[in-house]
Every structure is written in structure tokens, then in C-alpha cells.
Design an enzyme around this catalytic site. Structure first.
Site, PDB file in Angstrom:
ATOM      1  N   SER A 129       0.838  -1.197   0.000  1.00 29.37           N
ATOM      2  CA  SER A 129       0.000   0.000   0.000  1.00 29.37           C
ATOM      3  C   SER A 129       0.873   1.247   0.000  1.00 29.37           C
ATOM      4  CB  SER A 129      -0.905   0.018   1.231  1.00 29.37           C
ATOM      5  OG  SER A 129      -1.614   1.241   1.314  1.00 29.37           O
ATOM      6  N   LYS A 156       2.719  -1.947   6.215  1.00 31.89           N
ATOM      7  CA  LYS A 156       2.844  -1.999   4.757  1.00 31.89           C
ATOM      8  C   LYS A 156       4.193  -1.453   4.283  1.00 31.89           C
ATOM      9  CE  LYS A 156      -0.971  -3.977   3.460  1.00 31.89           C
ATOM     10  NZ  LYS A 156      -0.948  -5.282   2.751  1.00 31.89           N
TER      11      LYS A 156
END
Length: 228
Positions: A129, A156
Site C-alpha cells: 500500500s 505496509k
């Protein structure tokens, strides 16, 4: 035929990625924690199911052993399983988020490496992400700037870094991470945002079907390489 394993594939982006890769002729294994939901998703798509909890070492080993016994190799691994970890920030929540979003990548990758090395074109894709991009979260014009998800973002960032480091340590295997785009899934339901998962799955499919000479160690979205 290309043998593919997708973690967390009983719904959302993972499910749509499985659907699209099946249409391309892949043998797809849907990995899911919940046996009933995983089997139902696999039956709906015509895929194969393996019980796989990325936070459980024995579950991961058993899943890869099943694929080894049936196929003898793994061509594509998609790290899709993830949790949002919104709400209160505390130690137990942090451990759960990082265990799923980052440590889970290590568990599954390490278990899969022997099978990936048997493939003529081994490929690993991490659904990461841009919420984990230092660049994106410091750009006022980006949606990540005001995203109140510290644990998700940090995990992430770790997921993307793991992808890059694996690309360096495993030069015979392509490792690439991606930002799939804001997607309407169970994870984003509280925010009421996102496009259909099938649209975001296209970027996953693109990276999962790269040829032997394609780049490795990248972080991309549907438009190309992203800063992070």
C-alpha cells in the site's frame, strides 16, 4: 500450466485476482484461514483450496506441502492476506497487524522458496500500500496524508521493504510490490470508499504475469513505479 497461490483469496482483491488468473489458464490455489469460506470461494471459481493462516507456521507449512505434493512446484505467489488494524493503538493490536501484514510474508515466502526455485519463471507479488510510502504520507495532495492508520501504514512499509530485500537476496525470483488503488472491500467499508476489487486486481495480475526479463524489486501501481 502456471501454478499460483494467493493468500487471503476468499474475498476482495484476492478473489478477483484468482478469477482473472484462472481465466488466463492458471492453476490457482486459494489460501484462506476459514475453511468453509475458502472452500466456497474455490468452488465458485473452479479453483483449488488450501487452508492457510499466514500467522501460523504449521498452517503455512502444510499448505505448501499440499501444493508440493500435487504440483511439484509453484510459479506465482501472491501475498494478499492483510488486516487493517484500525481503532486503538496498543501492543496486542500492533503485534496482530505486523504478524499478518509483514511477518506473514516472511513465513509464506520462506516456505514457498523451495517450490518457487523449481519454476522456470518464479514470481512473487506483494499487495502492499502507498499508505506505507514515506513520500505519499507526506504529500498534502495525496489521500494517504490524512489516513489515520498508523499500524497499517507501518506494516505496509515493512511489507514493501521485505519485497525489495527478497528481490536482492533471491535474484532468480522476481519480487514486486504494489499499491492496488483504493478499493471497496471489507477493510474499507467503514470509510465508504473505493472502486470494485476487479479493477484493482488487474495490477496484481499484471505483476503476476511478467515475463522472465521483467524488473524485480519494484513498488508499482497501475501507472508504473511509485516513490516510497
Amino acid at each position: 500450466m502456471t501454478v499460483t497461490l494467493i493468500t487471503g483469496a476468499n474475498k476482495g482483491i484476492g478473489f478477483e485476482t484468482a478469477k482473472q488468473l484462472l481465466e488466463l489458464g492458471h492453476i490457482v490455489y486459494i489460501g484462506a484461514r476459514d475453511v468453509e469460506r475458502g472452500k466456497a470461494a474455490a468452488a465458485t471459481l473452479g479453483a483449488r483450496f488450501v487452508q492457510l493462516d499466514v500467522t501460523d507456521d504449521a498452517s503455512v507449512r502444510d499448505a505448501l506441502a499440499t501444493i508440493d505434493s500435487s504440483e511439484g512446484r509453484l510459479d506465482v505467489l501472491v501475498h494478499n492476506a492483510g488486516v487493517l488494524g484500525d481503532g486503538a493503538i496498543d501492543g496486542p493490536t500492533a503485534l496482530r497487524v505486523f504478524d499478518t501484514n509483514a511477518v506473514g510474508i516472511v513465513r509464506v515466502t520462506e516456505a514457498a522458496l523451495p517450490l518457487l526455485r523449481k519454476s522456470p519463471n518464479p514470481t512473487v507479488v506483494t499487495v502492499s500500500s502507498s499508505a506505507g510510502s514515506f513520500w505519499a504520507v507526506n504529500e498534502p495532495d495525496r489521500p494517504e496524508f490524512n489516513l489515520p492508520l498508523a499500524l497499517y501504514s507501518a506494516s505496509k512499509a515493512a511489507a514493501t521493504m521485505l519485497t525489495v530485500q527478497y528481490a536482492k537476496s533471491q535474484p532468480g525470483i522476481k519480487f514486486n510490490a504494489l499499491e492496488p488503488g483504493t478499493t471497496a472491500t471489507d477493510m474499507t467499508a467503514a470509510f465508504g470508499i473505493g472502486r470494485p476489487p476487479a479493477e484493482s486486481a488487474r495490477t496484481v495480475v499484471h505483476l503476476a504475469t511478467l515475463d522472465e526479463n521483467a524488473p524485480t524489486g519494484t513498488f508499482q501501481d497501475e501507472h508504473g513505479t511509485l516513490r516510497w
